[in-house]
Design a protein around this motif. Structure first.
Motif, PDB file in Angstrom:
ATOM      1  N   PRO A 133      11.001 -15.995  -5.254  1.00 43.01           N
ATOM      2  CA  PRO A 133      11.678 -16.371  -6.490  1.00 43.01           C
ATOM      3  C   PRO A 133      12.029 -15.228  -7.440  1.00 43.01           C
ATOM      4  O   PRO A 133      12.460 -15.485  -8.566  1.00 43.01           O
ATOM      5  CB  PRO A 133      10.651 -17.289  -7.158  1.00 43.01           C
ATOM      6  CG  PRO A 133       9.333 -16.687  -6.763  1.00 43.01           C
ATOM      7  CD  PRO A 133       9.532 -16.166  -5.365  1.00 43.01           C
ATOM      8  N   ALA A 134      11.856 -13.978  -7.026  1.00 42.49           N
ATOM      9  CA  ALA A 134      12.023 -12.876  -7.970  1.00 42.49           C
ATOM     10  C   ALA A 134      12.782 -11.719  -7.318  1.00 42.49           C
ATOM     11  O   ALA A 134      13.077 -11.730  -6.123  1.00 42.49           O
ATOM     12  CB  ALA A 134      10.668 -12.405  -8.485  1.00 42.49           C
ATOM     13  N   THR A 135      13.073 -10.710  -8.136  1.00 36.23           N
ATOM     14  CA  THR A 135      13.839  -9.547  -7.678  1.00 36.23           C
ATOM     15  C   THR A 135      12.978  -8.553  -6.935  1.00 36.23           C
ATOM     16  O   THR A 135      13.387  -7.988  -5.916  1.00 36.23           O
ATOM     17  CB  THR A 135      14.497  -8.859  -8.888  1.00 36.23           C
ATOM     18  OG1 THR A 135      15.388  -9.777  -9.518  1.00 36.23           O
ATOM     19  CG2 THR A 135      15.268  -7.618  -8.472  1.00 36.23           C
ATOM     20  N   VAL A 136      11.770  -8.299  -7.439  1.00 39.97           N
ATOM     21  CA  VAL A 136      10.840  -7.368  -6.813  1.00 39.97           C
ATOM     22  C   VAL A 136       9.481  -8.032  -6.656  1.00 39.97           C
ATOM     23  O   VAL A 136       9.175  -9.024  -7.319  1.00 39.97           O
ATOM     24  CB  VAL A 136      10.677  -6.066  -7.641  1.00 39.97           C
ATOM     25  CG1 VAL A 136      11.955  -5.250  -7.621  1.00 39.97           C
ATOM     26  CG2 VAL A 136      10.247  -6.379  -9.068  1.00 39.97           C
ATOM     27  N   CYS A 137       8.662  -7.473  -5.769  1.00 40.34           N
ATOM     28  CA  CYS A 137       7.273  -7.904  -5.650  1.00 40.34           C
ATOM     29  C   CYS A 137       6.426  -7.024  -6.563  1.00 40.34           C
ATOM     30  O   CYS A 137       6.539  -5.793  -6.518  1.00 40.34           O
ATOM     31  CB  CYS A 137       6.783  -7.762  -4.216  1.00 40.34           C
ATOM     32  SG  CYS A 137       7.673  -8.762  -3.006  1.00 40.34           S
ATOM     33  N   LEU A 138       5.586  -7.649  -7.371  1.00 42.40           N
ATOM     34  CA  LEU A 138       4.695  -6.926  -8.272  1.00 42.40           C
ATOM     35  C   LEU A 138       3.272  -7.418  -8.031  1.00 42.40           C
ATOM     36  O   LEU A 138       2.952  -8.573  -8.320  1.00 42.40           O
ATOM     37  CB  LEU A 138       5.109  -7.142  -9.735  1.00 42.40           C
ATOM     38  CG  LEU A 138       6.492  -6.597 -10.115  1.00 42.40           C
ATOM     39  CD1 LEU A 138       6.864  -7.021 -11.529  1.00 42.40           C
ATOM     40  CD2 LEU A 138       6.526  -5.075  -9.989  1.00 42.40           C
ATOM     41  N   SER A 139       2.440  -6.552  -7.485  1.00 43.79           N
ATOM     42  CA  SER A 139       1.088  -6.910  -7.070  1.00 43.79           C
ATOM     43  C   SER A 139       0.094  -6.103  -7.894  1.00 43.79           C
ATOM     44  O   SER A 139       0.167  -4.871  -7.913  1.00 43.79           O
ATOM     45  CB  SER A 139       0.912  -6.613  -5.576  1.00 43.79           C
ATOM     46  OG  SER A 139       1.927  -7.250  -4.811  1.00 43.79           O
ATOM     47  N   VAL A 140      -0.826  -6.781  -8.551  1.00 49.16           N
ATOM     48  CA  VAL A 140      -1.724  -6.131  -9.509  1.00 49.16           C
ATOM     49  C   VAL A 140      -3.165  -6.154  -9.003  1.00 49.16           C
ATOM     50  O   VAL A 140      -3.686  -7.198  -8.608  1.00 49.16           O
ATOM     51  CB  VAL A 140      -1.646  -6.817 -10.889  1.00 49.16           C
ATOM     52  CG1 VAL A 140      -2.535  -6.099 -11.902  1.00 49.16           C
ATOM     53  CG2 VAL A 140      -0.201  -6.861 -11.382  1.00 49.16           C
ATOM     54  N   ASN A 141      -3.796  -4.992  -9.011  1.00 49.42           N
ATOM     55  CA  ASN A 141      -5.214  -4.809  -8.708  1.00 49.42           C
ATOM     56  C   ASN A 141      -5.577  -5.323  -7.313  1.00 49.42           C
ATOM     57  O   ASN A 141      -5.323  -4.652  -6.323  1.00 49.42           O
ATOM     58  CB  ASN A 141      -6.074  -5.427  -9.805  1.00 49.42           C
ATOM     59  CG  ASN A 141      -5.920  -4.696 -11.124  1.00 49.42           C
ATOM     60  OD1 ASN A 141      -5.643  -3.497 -11.155  1.00 49.42           O
ATOM     61  ND2 ASN A 141      -6.095  -5.392 -12.231  1.00 49.42           N
ATOM     62  N   ASP A 142      -6.163  -6.516  -7.196  1.00 54.74           N
ATOM     63  CA  ASP A 142      -6.610  -7.004  -5.889  1.00 54.74           C
ATOM     64  C   ASP A 142      -5.500  -7.653  -5.081  1.00 54.74           C
ATOM     65  O   ASP A 142      -5.720  -7.998  -3.913  1.00 54.74           O
ATOM     66  CB  ASP A 142      -7.782  -7.974  -6.053  1.00 54.74           C
ATOM     67  CG  ASP A 142      -7.388  -9.235  -6.811  1.00 54.74           C
ATOM     68  OD1 ASP A 142      -6.541  -9.140  -7.716  1.00 54.74           O
ATOM     69  OD2 ASP A 142      -7.940 -10.314  -6.507  1.00 54.74           O
ATOM     70  N   VAL A 143      -4.328  -7.849  -5.661  1.00 56.39           N
ATOM     71  CA  VAL A 143      -3.195  -8.362  -4.893  1.00 56.39           C
ATOM     72  C   VAL A 143      -2.579  -7.180  -4.141  1.00 56.39           C
ATOM     73  O   VAL A 143      -2.194  -6.182  -4.745  1.00 56.39           O
ATOM     74  CB  VAL A 143      -2.149  -9.046  -5.792  1.00 56.39           C
ATOM     75  CG1 VAL A 143      -0.978  -9.560  -4.953  1.00 56.39           C
ATOM     76  CG2 VAL A 143      -2.787 -10.202  -6.558  1.00 56.39           C
ATOM     77  N   VAL A 144      -2.515  -7.303  -2.820  1.00 58.77           N
ATOM     78  CA  VAL A 144      -2.093  -6.175  -1.996  1.00 58.77           C
ATOM     79  C   VAL A 144      -0.579  -6.111  -1.884  1.00 58.77           C
ATOM     80  O   VAL A 144       0.027  -5.036  -2.003  1.00 58.77           O
ATOM     81  CB  VAL A 144      -2.714  -6.278  -0.585  1.00 58.77           C
ATOM     82  CG1 VAL A 144      -2.459  -4.991   0.205  1.00 58.77           C
ATOM     83  CG2 VAL A 144      -4.195  -6.581  -0.646  1.00 58.77           C
TER      84      VAL A 144
END
Length: 255
Positions: free
Chosen positions: A70-81
């Motif tokens: 659903p978005a333009t880029v993937c943004l993964s924070v801390n424990d999200v790989v």
């Protein structure tokens, strides 16, 4: 089927790659404490549009995903790989953010990722990012005609294991060209001297994904896209699209 690209096609992919690189840099510069992931995604959308390109991710729907991305880029924070979906989460100082961007221009795609810290990183976070970036550099250096895909995979895996880091299981790099994901797969684990013979004209995305925990187990978050570490440890992700030439590999997603 593996497709081998001409130097003319590399030139077009290089232009798409520049859009990706500039967009990632715009996201990194905008990432300050108090900004939301949704706002960062808007920064990426503006950048891609300004460069007359199209997001490779928005609306992408692989067979394993419950919904189109659903978005333009993937943004993964801390424990999200990887595959983190931008939402209203607000960034805080010390957060590690992995930004993954794909853009299509002239019918060809570029794909790259970087991890950065919001504000100064702690020593452990800095080491994680440095080691993951080093793995990418070593893997690119191994991408030479006459070698094997396992040479690339082994360079990534050895770097992680020597540092005591886990590797995201089941995810890795891929071929890329007129489609975002093409053959061949580019695993992050493997044995040198094994696998597909590397030839001039092969265009691939190499993307090490390491995390601080030693195990490789993960969990999928309720959005059906975001993959996080099972133990809650932080992760880092670096990626470049490259072309294998008769001499040194060429990075197509560098500024």
């Amino acid at each position: 089927m593996v497709t081998y690209r001409s130097s003319r096609e590399w030139e077009i992919m290089r232009e798409a790659g520049r859009v990706v690189a500039r967009t990632l840099e715009a996201v990194r510069r905008a990432a300050e404490p108090g900004i939301s992931l949704r706002e960062l995604d808007a920064v990426a959308a503006r950048s891609i549009k300004e460069h007359h390109a199209v997001s490779s991710f928005l609306g992408y729907h692989p067979s394993w995903a419950p919904t189109p991305y659903p978005a333009t880029v993937c943004l993964s924070v801390n424990d999200v790989v990887v595959h983190g979906v931008p939402d209203d989460r607000v960034l805080a100082a010390g957060d590690l953010v992995s930004a993954d961007c794909g853009a299509e221009l002239g019918g060809y795609h570029g794909d790259a990722a970087m991890t950065f810290c919001v504000g100064p990183p702690d020593d452990a976070g800095l080491r994680l990012m440095d080691v993951t970036r080093t793995a990418l550099e070593r893997a690119i250096a191994a991408a030479r005609p006459g070698g094997r895909m396992g040479d690339i995979s082994s360079a990534v895996e050895r770097t992680a294991r020597e540092a005591g880091y886990g590797i995201l299981e089941g995810c890795g790099g891929h071929g890329i060209g007129t489609a975002m994901h093409e053959d061949p797969p580019v695993p992050n684990t493997g044995r040198a001297g094994r696998g597909l013979r590397l030839r001039e004209g092969l265009t691939i995305a190499i993307e090490p994904m390491f995390h601080e925990g030693g195990g490789d187990a993960t969990r999928v978050l309720p959005d059906g896209w975001s993959i996080a570490t099972a133990d809650g440890s932080r992760a880092a992700h670096f990626e470049h699209t490259i072309a294998i030439t008769g001499e040194d590999p060429v990075v197509l997603t560098a500024l």
